[in-house]
Design an enzyme around this catalytic site. Structure first.
Site, PDB file in Angstrom:
ATOM      1  N   GLY A 195       0.811  -1.165   0.116  1.00 50.32           N
ATOM      2  CA  GLY A 195      -0.090   0.030  -0.098  1.00 50.32           C
ATOM      3  C   GLY A 195       0.957   1.370  -0.137  1.00 50.32           C
ATOM      4  N   ARG A 196       0.203   2.364   0.169  1.00 51.18           N
ATOM      5  CA  ARG A 196       0.819   3.595   0.150  1.00 51.18           C
ATOM      6  C   ARG A 196       2.169   3.905   1.000  1.00 51.18           C
ATOM      7  NH1 ARG A 196      -4.550   4.477   0.708  1.00 51.18           N
ATOM      8  NH2 ARG A 196      -5.364   5.817  -0.751  1.00 51.18           N
ATOM      9  N   ILE A 197       1.905   3.318   2.223  1.00 55.10           N
ATOM     10  CA  ILE A 197       3.050   3.551   3.223  1.00 55.10           C
ATOM     11  C   ILE A 197       4.225   2.668   2.667  1.00 55.10           C
ATOM     12  CG2 ILE A 197       3.862   3.179   5.705  1.00 55.10           C
ATOM     13  CD1 ILE A 197       1.014   4.181   6.325  1.00 55.10           C
ATOM     14  N   ALA A 279       2.387  -1.634  11.557  1.00 57.71           N
ATOM     15  CA  ALA A 279       1.098  -1.559  10.880  1.00 57.71           C
ATOM     16  C   ALA A 279      -0.030  -1.742  11.947  1.00 57.71           C
ATOM     17  CB  ALA A 279       0.923  -2.867  10.124  1.00 57.71           C
ATOM     18  N   ARG A 280      -0.261  -3.010  12.500  1.00 59.08           N
ATOM     19  CA  ARG A 280      -1.149  -3.106  13.708  1.00 59.08           C
ATOM     20  C   ARG A 280      -0.485  -4.372  14.507  1.00 59.08           C
ATOM     21  NH1 ARG A 280      -2.846   1.510  13.104  1.00 59.08           N
ATOM     22  NH2 ARG A 280      -4.903   2.048  12.707  1.00 59.08           N
ATOM     23  N   GLU A 309      -3.674  -1.945  22.529  1.00 56.82           N
ATOM     24  CA  GLU A 309      -2.977  -0.621  23.284  1.00 56.82           C
ATOM     25  C   GLU A 309      -3.943  -0.135  24.122  1.00 56.82           C
ATOM     26  OE1 GLU A 309      -1.911   1.863  19.680  1.00 56.82           O
ATOM     27  OE2 GLU A 309      -0.840   0.042  18.795  1.00 56.82           O
ATOM     28  N   HIS A 327       3.120   4.171  19.413  1.00 55.60           N
ATOM     29  CA  HIS A 327       2.463   4.352  18.225  1.00 55.60           C
ATOM     30  C   HIS A 327       2.512   5.863  17.571  1.00 55.60           C
ATOM     31  CE1 HIS A 327      -1.577   2.900  16.166  1.00 55.60           C
ATOM     32  NE2 HIS A 327      -0.859   3.760  15.272  1.00 55.60           N
ATOM     33  N   GLY A 329       3.381   6.632  14.591  1.00 58.17           N
ATOM     34  CA  GLY A 329       3.651   6.863  13.203  1.00 58.17           C
ATOM     35  C   GLY A 329       3.390   8.193  12.384  1.00 58.17           C
TER      36      GLY A 329
END
Ligand code: DGY
Length: 361
Positions: A195-197, A279-280, A309, A327, A329
């Site tokens: 994807g974009r990232i 990501a997650r 989290e 977190h 990002g």
């Protein structure tokens, strides 16, 4: 009570917009004749504090309810908001489950999530209730990719260990074998997801660090840019994992990706490889990662996201070779303001009867 006079909404300078205390908008011309009548402003409930320019714009444009304190909302608070407001602006800390959406009465017609990931929202349930859902892609891509590179550099070059040593007053001075890490330039990076990232990370890794990049994406989409950059695809995830020095996760959290990186997948990785997760948290099996760090099969890890989290598997704290960030990002002034603008653009389009640009459901 007198209504407050605000800036012109026409841009021509001859009209003025006035907001009454009960949330109605009145349009005046210079001669103060009302044009043409009163229009109610949509009520927008915002769950968290946002950066001031965005809160100000939300208040100007909508009948915005913004909390004084900054806490995640519990299910009851979310249900009250969904019953009270035309729109809900939520974040990844708000779990919008099917149960929450079963609230009655349900006034909300759009959920504008402040963030790219939508795994905190039950999209099927939202669709079933006829609620539109939007997110904020693109505008956090560069900052998240920057942070991914930071984690790769910190993990490979032992930056966290070095900083802790210095702060503890334990540095004995330069010597030839002090805190030796692994060379980043020229090493091989494996991207899980395209994807974009992931693509922004590939641009940095190839253009800035001369890394070789491989990728795996079972859907084979969005790979043209990666191919043009010189990245090469791996037919299977296991093939990718076995061919790279650093594995960086860029897939969404879905039922198909939960625990994607488990003990078997980690065993496919090269001994001493580095795992990066922006990501997650639930994409990795924490127990398997901890076991691989303990055995030395994983050389290091860089984590920005965690299952459950703000809790995290506290066993990670025992490893000096794990870089742990909370977190961060998209945590830049630029990204957070742009994300807010994207939320406003989606709400504006929706309430004008247009298709919101970032509709996901
Ligand atoms: C997102 O938008 O999904 C990010 O995780 C927030 O930083």
């Amino acid at each position: 009570m007198a209504a407050a006079r605000q800036d012109s909404s026409s841009g021509r300078g001859d009209d003025a917009l006035t907001v009454t205390p009960d949330g109605f908008v009145q349009y005046y011309r210079d001669d103060l004749s009302i044009l043409p009548s009163m229009t109610p402003r949509p009520r927008v409930h915002v769950t968290r504090r946002l950066v001031p320019p965005i809160e100000d714009q939300l208040r100007r444009q909508f009948n915005a309810v913004i909390p004084d304190s900054d806490q995640p909302s519990d299910p009851l608070m979310l249900q009250r908001a969904l019953g009270d407001a035309d729109a809900l602006v939520c974040t990844l800390t708000d779990r919008i489950t099917a149960g929450v959406l079963a609230a009655y009465p349900l006034r909300t017609r759009i959920i504008a999530s402040y963030g790219a990931g939508t795994d905190h929202i039950d999209l099927d349930a939202a669709r079933a209730h006829g609620i539109v859902v939007t997110n904020t892609p693109d505008v956090l891509t560069d900052c998240t990719a920057d942070l991914t590179m930071m984690l790769i550099l910190m993990a490979q070059r032992r930056a966290g260990e070095g900083e802790r040593e210095l702060r503890a007053g334990a540095w004995g001075g330069w010597h030839p074998t002090h805190l030796l890490g692994r060379r980043v330039s020229g090493s091989t990076l494996g991207l899980v997801g395209t994807g974009r990232i992931a693509r922004a990370v590939a641009r940095r890794a190839i253009g800035g660090f001369g890394m070789q990049v491989r990728y795996h994406n079972p859907r084979h989409d969005s790979v043209a840019e990666l191919e043009a950059l010189g990245a090469t695809g791996s037919a299977t995830l296991d093939a990718l994992l076995g061919a790279v020095d650093v594995v960086s996760l860029h897939c969404p959290s879905t039922p198909a990706t939960r625990n994607l990186v488990d003990a078997k997948r980690i065993a496919s990785m090269r001994r001493g490889a580095v795992l990066i997760n922006t990501a997650r948290g639930d994409v990795v099996d924490d127990g398997a990662v901890v076991a691989a760090l303990a055995s030395g099969h994983l050389g290091a890890a860089g984590l920005d996201v965690y299952r459950g989290e703000p809790a995290l598997d506290r066993r990670y704290l025992e490893f000096d070779n794990v870089v742990l960030l909370p977190h961060l990002g998209s945590a830049t002034h630029e990204a957070r303001e742009a994300m807010g603008q994207r939320v406003i653009d989606n709400l504006t389009a929706f309430f004008a009867g247009e298709e919101p640009p970032d509709r996901v459901a």
